[in-house]
Design a protein around this motif. Sequence first.
Motif, PDB file in Angstrom:
ATOM      1  N   LYS A  95      -7.030   6.367 -12.540  1.00  0.00           N
ATOM      2  CA  LYS A  95      -7.391   5.112 -11.866  1.00  0.00           C
ATOM      3  C   LYS A  95      -6.321   4.389 -11.415  1.00  0.00           C
ATOM      4  CE  LYS A  95     -11.991   5.252 -12.202  1.00  0.00           C
ATOM      5  NZ  LYS A  95     -12.658   6.118 -13.091  1.00  0.00           N
ATOM      6  N   LYS A  96      -5.148   4.732 -11.845  1.00  0.00           N
ATOM      7  CA  LYS A  96      -3.715   3.655 -11.680  1.00  0.00           C
ATOM      8  C   LYS A  96      -3.052   4.381 -10.739  1.00  0.00           C
ATOM      9  CE  LYS A  96      -0.171   1.335 -14.224  1.00  0.00           C
ATOM     10  NZ  LYS A  96       1.217   1.559 -13.977  1.00  0.00           N
ATOM     11  N   GLU A  97      -2.645   3.592  -9.692  1.00  0.00           N
ATOM     12  CA  GLU A  97      -1.889   3.939  -8.367  1.00  0.00           C
ATOM     13  C   GLU A  97      -0.426   3.918  -8.881  1.00  0.00           C
ATOM     14  OE1 GLU A  97      -2.796   2.287  -4.418  1.00  0.00           O
ATOM     15  OE2 GLU A  97      -0.543   1.795  -4.609  1.00  0.00           O
ATOM     16  N   LEU A  98       0.343   5.021  -8.616  1.00  0.00           N
ATOM     17  CA  LEU A  98       1.792   5.146  -8.928  1.00  0.00           C
ATOM     18  C   LEU A  98       2.730   4.988  -7.992  1.00  0.00           C
ATOM     19  CD1 LEU A  98       0.935   8.025 -11.721  1.00  0.00           C
ATOM     20  CD2 LEU A  98       1.124   5.778 -12.232  1.00  0.00           C
ATOM     21  N   LEU A  99       2.295   4.760  -6.806  1.00  0.00           N
ATOM     22  CA  LEU A  99       3.137   4.777  -5.829  1.00  0.00           C
ATOM     23  C   LEU A  99       4.482   3.905  -5.846  1.00  0.00           C
ATOM     24  CD1 LEU A  99       0.859   4.401  -2.679  1.00  0.00           C
ATOM     25  CD2 LEU A  99       1.674   6.442  -3.798  1.00  0.00           C
ATOM     26  N   HIS A 100       4.413   2.697  -6.793  1.00  0.00           N
ATOM     27  CA  HIS A 100       5.542   1.894  -7.108  1.00  0.00           C
ATOM     28  C   HIS A 100       6.081   2.165  -8.417  1.00  0.00           C
ATOM     29  CE1 HIS A 100       5.206  -0.227  -3.483  1.00  0.00           C
ATOM     30  NE2 HIS A 100       3.994  -0.173  -3.381  1.00  0.00           N
TER      31      HIS A 100
END
Length: 589
Positions: A370-375
């Motif tokens: 559930k954690k966006e990792l794009l950054h």
Amino acid sequence: MKYTELASLYHQLETTPKRLDKTFLIAQFLKKAPSKDLPHLTLLLQGRIFPTWDEREIGVATRLLVKAINTATGISLPEIEEQWKKTGDLGIVAEKLTAKKKQAMLFSSELEVRKVFSNLEKLATMEGSGSVGLKLKLIAELLSNAKPLEARYIIRTVLGELRVGVGEGCLRDAIVWAFFEIEAGISFDSEKGIQVSDREKYNGIVAIVQSAYDKANDYGIVAEVAKEKGQNGLSTIHICVGKPVKVMLFQKAKDIKDAFERVGKPAAFEQKYDGFRVQIHRDSSSIKVFTRRLEDVTHQFPDIVKIAENQIASSHYIIDAEVTGIDQRTGKSLPFQHISQRIKRKYDIHETVKKIPVVLHIFDILLLDKKELLHEPFQKRRELLEKIIEEKKGKITLAFQCITTDEGEAEAFYKQSLAQGNEGIMAKNLEGIYKPGSRVGFGVKVKPVMETLDLVIVGAEWGEGKRKGWLTSFTVACRDDETGEFLEIGKVGTGIKELAAEEGTEGVTFHAITEKLKDFITAEKGKEVRVKPMLVIEIAYEEIQKSPTYSSGYALRFPRLIRLREDRTPSEISLKSEVQELYDGQRGR
Ligand code: AMP
């Protein structure tokens, strides 16, 4: 909203060559459009019914359109065909003939954008017996109620050739101009055109809109959120499992030294596997596999689903990987053509799984638990991958890596990668973020072969003699960076086989290409035909030359077909700026 308003915008856009003027027209239009229509309008403006990641296609053969014009106008088939031959544009034919009919019949109901959209959307879902008749009815219904100009654009939308020149960048800027006039410091002056008071502020807003689009992959959502919820709303758009995200692309470096200069030291070097790219999405028991065209190919690859299920220790993720096929006899990687067959395969899936097994090479992760990792920096993303991937020989590996500051070491890694049959290597910035959809320099590729071009077929010639009945000599096009229009760059007839397809070479005979294109001929004059731009092919050439003959301003010397790139969409083909760069790079050779 009435479709006639959209049709007159199309018409204005068609006769307005400058991008800024087009952007202005679209911005004004979006501003007055009701929010509920924005999702449809943004797609229709790009000549689409479905977002790029939706695998559905309108897929209507041109002869069915001729029949639909006949049904709607009552004008005979031979007359329509004759007009079509004369003008070479079925949209114009529909317009003229509708005008002719309208003199006799004055009443008909006005078309709504929603109605047009819904009829065209239905075309894509119809299959099997009776579907041709139903499709005909849907198109004819629209044409019977259409004003002449509307008929022109309905036909062109079905053909996938709108020709109004609205690229993604233009639409993005129009959204900024329409909904962030104050935040971006924009004013409009009837003499000077658009004025930007603070460039930095303006670019900041453009970046926010772009980033929202890269995640949502759908300008409809972006425009609606921008209008209803403003800037804050846009920052709540996130990537989510189940909805494919545009993949990050890579620039090309000349050599190892150049690679270090672009990505910095130390850099992570990885083997560049020669297969095709997939994005794997998992949400508890649901696993989906998308290609880089963002097509859902889960059905074709039950083996990938199984590997992901057993070897990736998480139940919520989006992963980026390259898939290669293995030759069961030799254990070596198979050429790309062999596994690319599996992408299109609809039947006998289990047999092909056995015949052409695949290996997954995992190289990035965009979302985990559930954690966006794009950054997150690349190194951190790789660490997370190392925690969850359980490697298994012949099934799944992490991209083989070497982190170094040393050119000699990188050079040795490159040689080793080539010796193992890979295409080359990738060099990645350890701090680089994941930027969907863009060719940013966080990663570069280094490969020895001459650069090829991915081009789309826009025309062809009917063959003669022993090539009778086949389309030959294919006119190919690249894309304009700004408008997204197709620009011709040459004709290709070499590299295509005359013999019937041998096993494994499927799709590269004249016969096979003809089969793919023949239902999508949009105009015919003598032996020359125009086709709907949909088939992407990879082309090698001897040299790029300047040329007034083709609309790109360039021509290819001795072009030859390398392979079909059915895993790529026409929106992904080589850009004119890339051709220009390659041309510039040739000088001094
Ligand atoms: P190209 O298609 O020549 O632009 O090269 C980029 C492509 O190489 C990516 O889109 C992937 O499909 C593929 N690729 C193979 N190995 C890797 C890797 N280790 N990292 C990133 N991309 C890779």
